[in-house]
Write a protein that holds these residues in place. Sequence first.
Motif, mmCIF file in Angstrom:
data_model
loop_
_atom_site.group_PDB
_atom_site.id
_atom_site.type_symbol
_atom_site.label_atom_id
_atom_site.label_comp_id
_atom_site.label_asym_id
_atom_site.label_seq_id
_atom_site.Cartn_x
_atom_site.Cartn_y
_atom_site.Cartn_z
ATOM 1 N N VAL A 1 0.845 -1.196 0.000
ATOM 2 C CA VAL A 1 0.000 0.000 0.000
ATOM 3 C C VAL A 1 0.877 1.242 0.000
ATOM 4 C CG1 VAL A 1 -1.750 1.306 1.291
ATOM 5 C CG2 VAL A 1 -1.839 -1.195 1.258
ATOM 6 N N GLN A 2 0.502 2.231 -0.795
ATOM 7 C CA GLN A 2 1.130 3.554 -0.783
ATOM 8 C C GLN A 2 0.164 4.511 -0.090
ATOM 9 O OE1 GLN A 2 4.119 4.526 -2.003
ATOM 10 N NE2 GLN A 2 4.710 3.141 -3.662
ATOM 11 N N ALA A 3 0.636 5.200 0.942
ATOM 12 C CA ALA A 3 -0.201 6.146 1.685
ATOM 13 C C ALA A 3 0.447 7.520 1.654
ATOM 14 C CB ALA A 3 -0.376 5.682 3.135
ATOM 15 N N SER A 4 -0.361 8.566 1.576
ATOM 16 C CA SER A 4 0.191 9.916 1.536
ATOM 17 C C SER A 4 -0.743 10.912 2.201
ATOM 18 C CB SER A 4 0.453 10.348 0.086
ATOM 19 O OG SER A 4 -0.728 10.291 -0.679
ATOM 20 N N ILE A 5 -0.159 11.992 2.709
ATOM 21 C CA ILE A 5 -0.931 13.056 3.350
ATOM 22 C C ILE A 5 -0.060 14.301 3.463
ATOM 23 C CG2 ILE A 5 -0.299 12.547 5.746
ATOM 24 C CD1 ILE A 5 -3.366 12.931 6.396
ATOM 25 N N THR A 6 -0.693 15.467 3.448
ATOM 26 C CA THR A 6 -0.010 16.729 3.722
ATOM 27 C C THR A 6 -0.484 17.255 5.064
ATOM 28 O OG1 THR A 6 0.279 17.337 1.399
ATOM 29 C CG2 THR A 6 0.295 19.131 2.994
ATOM 30 N N VAL A 7 0.458 17.640 5.913
ATOM 31 C CA VAL A 7 0.149 18.135 7.248
ATOM 32 C C VAL A 7 0.606 19.583 7.355
ATOM 33 C CG1 VAL A 7 0.526 17.815 9.717
ATOM 34 C CG2 VAL A 7 0.439 15.822 8.215
ATOM 35 N N GLY A 8 -0.328 20.485 7.604
ATOM 36 C CA GLY A 8 0.004 21.879 7.821
ATOM 37 C C GLY A 8 0.148 22.154 9.305
ATOM 38 N N VAL A 9 1.238 22.801 9.703
ATOM 39 C CA VAL A 9 1.488 23.052 11.122
ATOM 40 C C VAL A 9 1.779 24.527 11.357
ATOM 41 C CG1 VAL A 9 2.438 20.732 11.392
ATOM 42 C CG2 VAL A 9 3.996 22.647 10.982
ATOM 43 N N ASP A 10 1.579 24.951 12.582
ATOM 44 C CA ASP A 10 2.009 26.273 13.030
ATOM 45 C C ASP A 10 3.361 26.071 13.714
ATOM 46 O OD1 ASP A 10 2.548 28.647 14.286
ATOM 47 O OD2 ASP A 10 0.644 28.754 15.388
ATOM 48 N N PRO A 11 4.460 26.426 13.069
ATOM 49 C CA PRO A 11 5.782 26.147 13.641
ATOM 50 C C PRO A 11 6.072 26.888 14.937
ATOM 51 C CG PRO A 11 5.980 27.502 11.667
ATOM 52 C CD PRO A 11 4.556 27.055 11.740
ATOM 53 N N GLU A 12 5.276 27.918 15.253
ATOM 54 C CA GLU A 12 5.495 28.665 16.487
ATOM 55 C C GLU A 12 4.725 28.072 17.672
ATOM 56 O OE1 GLU A 12 4.599 32.753 15.902
ATOM 57 O OE2 GLU A 12 5.893 32.954 14.141
ATOM 58 N N ALA A 13 3.829 27.135 17.384
ATOM 59 C CA ALA A 13 2.995 26.564 18.436
ATOM 60 C C ALA A 13 3.691 25.397 19.120
ATOM 61 C CB ALA A 13 1.667 26.106 17.845
ATOM 62 N N THR A 14 3.137 24.993 20.253
ATOM 63 C CA THR A 14 3.602 23.801 20.958
ATOM 64 C C THR A 14 2.403 22.905 21.222
ATOM 65 O OG1 THR A 14 5.454 24.939 22.023
ATOM 66 C CG2 THR A 14 4.668 22.904 23.060
ATOM 67 N N HIS A 15 2.435 21.702 20.655
ATOM 68 C CA HIS A 15 1.371 20.721 20.820
ATOM 69 C C HIS A 15 2.006 19.371 21.126
ATOM 70 C CE1 HIS A 15 -1.717 23.445 19.396
ATOM 71 N NE2 HIS A 15 -1.079 23.645 18.263
ATOM 72 N N THR A 16 2.136 19.048 22.375
ATOM 73 C CA THR A 16 2.781 17.795 22.747
ATOM 74 C C THR A 16 1.811 16.621 22.778
ATOM 75 O OG1 THR A 16 2.409 18.129 25.118
ATOM 76 C CG2 THR A 16 4.434 19.054 24.169
ATOM 77 N N GLY A 17 0.506 16.898 22.750
ATOM 78 C CA GLY A 17 -0.476 15.835 22.819
ATOM 79 C C GLY A 17 -0.727 15.343 24.227
ATOM 80 N N THR A 18 -0.099 15.993 25.215
ATOM 81 C CA THR A 18 -0.315 15.625 26.611
ATOM 82 C C THR A 18 -1.098 16.700 27.350
ATOM 83 O OG1 THR A 18 1.807 16.600 27.250
ATOM 84 C CG2 THR A 18 1.785 14.258 26.712
ATOM 85 N N GLU A 19 -1.343 17.817 26.670
ATOM 86 C CA GLU A 19 -2.145 18.870 27.279
ATOM 87 C C GLU A 19 -3.606 18.472 27.253
ATOM 88 O OE1 GLU A 19 -1.304 20.287 22.990
ATOM 89 O OE2 GLU A 19 -0.255 19.264 24.597
ATOM 90 N N ASP A 20 -4.418 19.148 28.017
ATOM 91 C CA ASP A 20 -5.848 18.831 28.118
ATOM 92 C C ASP A 20 -6.564 19.424 26.920
ATOM 93 O OD1 ASP A 20 -8.354 18.129 28.875
ATOM 94 O OD2 ASP A 20 -8.478 19.504 30.588
ATOM 95 N N SER A 21 -6.412 18.776 25.762
ATOM 96 C CA SER A 21 -7.030 19.277 24.544
ATOM 97 C C SER A 21 -8.477 18.862 24.467
ATOM 98 C CB SER A 21 -6.267 18.745 23.313
ATOM 99 O OG SER A 21 -6.202 17.338 23.341
ATOM 100 N N ALA A 22 -9.267 19.669 23.766
ATOM 101 C CA ALA A 22 -10.709 19.419 23.685
ATOM 102 C C ALA A 22 -11.000 18.419 22.572
ATOM 103 C CB ALA A 22 -11.440 20.734 23.428
ATOM 104 N N GLN A 23 -10.557 17.199 22.775
ATOM 105 C CA GLN A 23 -10.774 16.144 21.788
ATOM 106 C C GLN A 23 -11.811 15.172 22.310
ATOM 107 O OE1 GLN A 23 -9.268 16.015 18.858
ATOM 108 N NE2 GLN A 23 -10.141 14.091 18.184
ATOM 109 N N PRO A 24 -12.817 14.838 21.545
ATOM 110 C CA PRO A 24 -13.832 13.909 22.055
ATOM 111 C C PRO A 24 -13.262 12.539 22.278
ATOM 112 C CG PRO A 24 -14.084 14.251 19.704
ATOM 113 C CD PRO A 24 -13.038 15.205 20.161
ATOM 114 N N GLY A 25 -13.730 11.902 23.277
ATOM 115 C CA GLY A 25 -13.732 10.529 23.317
ATOM 116 C C GLY A 25 -13.047 9.528 24.094
ATOM 117 N N ALA A 26 -11.804 9.110 23.892
ATOM 118 C CA ALA A 26 -11.322 7.836 24.431
ATOM 119 C C ALA A 26 -10.400 8.004 25.604
ATOM 120 C CB ALA A 26 -10.582 7.072 23.342
ATOM 121 N N SER A 27 -10.341 7.005 26.441
ATOM 122 C CA SER A 27 -9.406 7.007 27.554
ATOM 123 C C SER A 27 -8.010 6.676 27.060
ATOM 124 C CB SER A 27 -9.832 5.970 28.592
ATOM 125 O OG SER A 27 -9.654 4.662 28.085
#
Length: 319
Positions: free
Chosen positions: A289-315
Motif C-alpha cells: 500500500v502507498q499512503a500519503s498526506i499533507t500536514v500543515g502546522v504552526d511552527p510557532e505553536a507547541t502541541h505535545t499531545g499531553t495537554e488537556d485538549s478538547a478532543q472527544p472521546g477515548a481514555s
Amino acid sequence: MTENTESKSHSPRHKRDLTRRKVMIAGVGAVVAAGAGGTLAAGAFADEKKQDTAATGEACYRLTSETTEGPYYIDADKIRQDITEDKEGIPLTLRIKVIDSETCKPLRNAAVDIWHCDALGIYSGYESLSTGGGGGTPPPGAPSGAPSGTPTGEPPSGAPSGGTGGGVHEEPTDDERYLRGTWRTDKQGCVTFKTIFPGWYRGRCVHIHTKVHVSGEWTDSGYEGGNTCHTGQFFFDEESVLASAEVEPYSTSTTERTTLTEDTIYDQSGTTGGLLKLEYNKKNIAKGVQASITVGVDPEATHTGTEDSAQPGASASAS
C-alpha cells in the motif's frame, strides 16, 4: 529527542489567525497505480508541482484539532526511514509532506516521528500492556482471552476531563522498538517511511501516531531541542482495513474491531482529520500500500499531545 522549552520564543505571534490548538491536514495528490499484480508506479510521489498547485493560501485547507499523544510514545531517537524490523504484515510506504499552515510553504529539516502497533495490535516497548489479540503466543504478561468492544467505565486515574487521556503516559516495559522511527523532511517538506499496515486493538480503529518537531538541531546522535508543533494521528478507510483483515497475520486476530465511524479520536472529517490517501491493488492488497498526506502546522505553536485538549472521546488505554 529532547524538547528544549527554555529556547521557545514568547514574543507575540504576527499575522496568524490560527489558534494554538489547531493544525490543518489535507490529502496529498493522487498516487498512480500501474502494472499487473499490484505493482505501483515508481514515480508515484514525484509530481510535486501538480500537488502544490492547491497550496496557495489558507483557504485551500480546513483546520482540524490536535489529537492525544496516547500512552505509548517513546522518545527513542530511532533516526530511520525503514521501521519495519522483522514484523510481518502488508508493506506500507507512508509519505508525509509538512507545510507551514500560514504560508503553505514546505517546512525543511523538521523531525517527523511515527509509531504504531503491529499486525496484531501490539506496540513495541509495551508488549505486556498492549491490548492486541490473535494468533500465535502472546508476549509474557499480555492480557488473556479475546477482548472486544470499546472500553467502558471511567478514564484511568490522572486522565484529564474530556476523556482524551492526553496527560497519561506509560513508561516502557521492554526494550523492543519496532514500528517506531524519526526522519528529516527534505527541501520539499517531505519524508517517507517504510513500514507495515497497522493492525487494530480494543477500542480504536486502525491508525498511526505522529509528531512534528521544528526549530531544533540535527546532531550525530539524533535531533535535539526545538518545539513539538504537532501531535496527531493518521487513519485508514474501512475498505482498506476490511481488505487487510483477509490477509495473514491480520486474519488471525481475535480482537473485535472498532470501525472508523465508531472511533472516539478520529473526527470524521475525512482527509482534513488525518484520513490517509491510499493506493493499492484492490484485488491483492497484500502486494503493498502507498499512503500519503499533507500536514500543515504552526511552527510557532507547541502541541505535545499531553495537554488537556478538547478532543472527544477515548481514555488513555485506548489511544
